[in-house]
Design an enzyme around this catalytic site. Structure first.
Site, short mmCIF file in Angstrom:
data_model
loop_
_atom_site.label_atom_id
_atom_site.label_comp_id
_atom_site.label_asym_id
_atom_site.label_seq_id
_atom_site.Cartn_x
_atom_site.Cartn_y
_atom_site.Cartn_z
N THR A 38 0.84 -1.20 0.00
CA THR A 38 0.00 0.00 0.00
C THR A 38 0.88 1.25 0.00
O THR A 38 0.38 2.37 0.01
CB THR A 38 -0.92 0.02 1.24
N SER A 86 5.90 6.96 8.98
CA SER A 86 4.76 6.39 8.26
C SER A 86 4.80 6.76 6.79
O SER A 86 5.15 7.89 6.43
CB SER A 86 3.45 6.91 8.89
N LYS A 87 4.44 5.80 5.94
CA LYS A 87 4.35 6.10 4.52
C LYS A 87 3.22 7.09 4.24
O LYS A 87 3.27 7.84 3.28
CB LYS A 87 4.16 4.81 3.71
N ARG A 88 2.22 7.11 5.13
CA ARG A 88 1.11 8.05 4.95
C ARG A 88 1.55 9.50 5.17
O ARG A 88 0.94 10.43 4.68
CB ARG A 88 -0.05 7.71 5.90
N GLY A 120 4.41 10.53 4.22
CA GLY A 120 5.36 10.84 3.16
C GLY A 120 6.80 10.53 3.49
O GLY A 120 7.72 11.06 2.84
#
Length: 481
Positions: A15, A246-248, A250
């Site tokens: 994801t 977190s990848k959310r 960035g």
């Protein structure tokens, strides 16, 4: 608990890219497995069809390979295991610890709002728990599509965590969570139990944000009568702003660090010390050394901050440990990509490249620094640093450069000792400090005011190039005047 040989897994979901938090978890699992002569396997958790992106799988695997975390056996894809999950789901329903729930989203929302108004826990109210088997079958035949929920047993759930010790939670705090959606697909907390049992996973090492999931998963394990793996919940990696990496948010793809000149062994070394300690005075280790000393008793419970400046310090140390040849292999394509030279030119001047790297690697924090700081060794457009030129280029310095260039051209041996002796002799004859000649000479041949030792730099560049650049600088100074 199982006494089987150690087998651990890293289970990224496609994801988003692999960020340093997941990479650190992978590193811990890898080190633990290899230290215990066990297996490290990869499972791609791609059952979330709405959020999963197949095109991200290769970058995730590429990042793991770059870090040197080679996995054992074939990669397992959850998306290819739907039949297995369906079989286990039916077995689970037969245990009597699951039930069908027909409640609509509207009903669930209304129930939550009522519970909130009555200041009760916002948990499912078990409205469908009492439905008879006949009623369930009738509603399914009528076309209704229920979800499947776990009936949480009374009492409490406990486990011995590898990091935090004994952890207990009362089951009344756990909602009857959904293990199968209305389309028949299973949810994470069910699939992961089936997977870990089916794959023979003995230890589950992951971030401590999974503790809540662990209690749910243990209930599923125990309903099936499966052996529990040993759980270890390592502290989270935080950003400097103390938010979770977190990848959310960035945070960088691990592959980006490769492009920025970070060595994989430096990344592994630095990340391994975020949440774990070797209990020594050393910080710098090779991956092989970490495998040897890795002890799960040395996990830390406190969250750690990922600091890129510290990563750069580790990287600089690892660059020093690299041979000139190994660094040359890395730097060569970077020089070509930067359009500073060609592949053929480098292949015919490999010793020169190694000499340049030997000079520059002492100050390099990134491998790419060797390219950016050493461009003048391969291409020079005679653009001088403005502040340095204002300070060191003058009519007087032009005279020194002109005379020194004549002396350098006449040298039979263009060695560091001969170069230093000639410059010292000129300074003594002119009755000036050597710096009055050293600084304009460096600027003339490199375009800047900092770099490796001047005489090493000159000897490496070579006689003809040095003399040419010094005379070009003389012309520049006089034409500007």
């Amino acid at each position: 608990m199982t006494s089987n040989p150690v087998k651990v897994r890293i289970a990224p979901s496609p994801t988003g890219y692999l960020h340093v938090g997941t990479a650190r978890t992978a590193i811990f699992n890898y080190l633990f497995a290899k230290h215990n002569a066990g297996e490290f396997v990869v499972r791609i958790e791609d059952t979330d069809l709405e959020r999963s992106k197949p095109e991200l799988i290769d970058p995730i695997l590429s990042a793991l390979k770059w870090l040197g975390l080679e996995w054992d056996g074939e990669i397992v894809f959850q998306s290819k295991r739907s039949e297995l999950y369906a079989d286990y789901l039916q077995k689970f329903i037969q245990t009597g610890q699951a039930y069908y729930c027909f409640c609509s989203q509207e009903e669930l929302k209304a129930a939550r709002e009522k519970a909130k108004a009555e200041k009760k826990p916002l948990m499912y109210n078990r409205k469908c728990l009492g439905l008879s088997a006949d009623e369930v079958q009738a509603r399914i035949k009528a076309g209704e599509k229920p979800v499947v929920r776990v009936k949480i047993p009374d009492g409490g759930t406990s486990f011995d965590d590898m990091v935090s010790g004994r952890i207990t939670r009362q089951n009344e705090e756990i909602e009857d969570f959904i293990i199968a959606r209305s389309d028949g697909s299973v949810t994470y907390n069910f699939a992961v139990v089936v997977d870990d049992h089916d794959m023979g996973i003995t230890h589950v090492i992951r971030g401590n944000d999974h503790v809540t999931n662990t209690f749910k998963q243990i209930i599923v394990y125990e309903a099936f009568g499966f052996d529990l793996p040993r759980f270890g919940h390592v502290p989270l990696i935080l950003r400097p702003d103390k938010k979770k990496v977190s990848k959310r948010l960035g945070d960088k793809d691990v592959n980006e660090y490769q492009g920025e000149g970070i060595l994989p062994e430096a990344m592994v070394n630095y990340l391994s010390l975020l949440g774990w300690s070797p209990k020594t005075d050393r910080d710098i280790y090779t991956t092989e050394e970490l495998v040897t000393i890795f002890n799960d008793a040395n996990f830390n419970a406190s969250n750690a901050v990922f600091d890129e400046e510290k990563l750069l310090a580790f990287n600089q140390e690892h660059i020093q440990k690299k041979s000139d040849h190994d660094l040359a292999v890395m730097v060569a394509p970077m020089l070509v990509e930067a359009d500073l030279t060609t592949k053929y030119w480098l292949e015919t001047r490999w010793e020169y490249l190694r000499s340049v790297i030997h000079l520059l690697k002492g100050r390099a924090q990134r491998v790419s620094d060797i390219v950016t700081r050493g461009a003048y060794f391969f291409s020079f457009d005679y653009v001088y640093d403005e502040k340095a030129a204002a300070k060191h280029f003058s009519e007087e310095s032009a005279g020194y450069l002109e005379e020194l260039a004549q002396r350098f051209e006449a040298l039979g041996q263009f060695t560091t000792d001969a170069l230093e002796a000639e410059l010292s002799r000129l300074a003594e004859e002119k009755d000036v400090k050597k710096g009055k000649i050293i600084h304009p000479t460096r600027l003339a041949v490199s375009g800047g005011s900092v770099g490796p030792g001047l005489f090493d730099l000159l000897a490496t560049l070579g006689q003809s190039i040095v003399v040419e650049r010094m005379r070009k600088a003389v012309d520049y100074i006089r034409n500007k005047s």
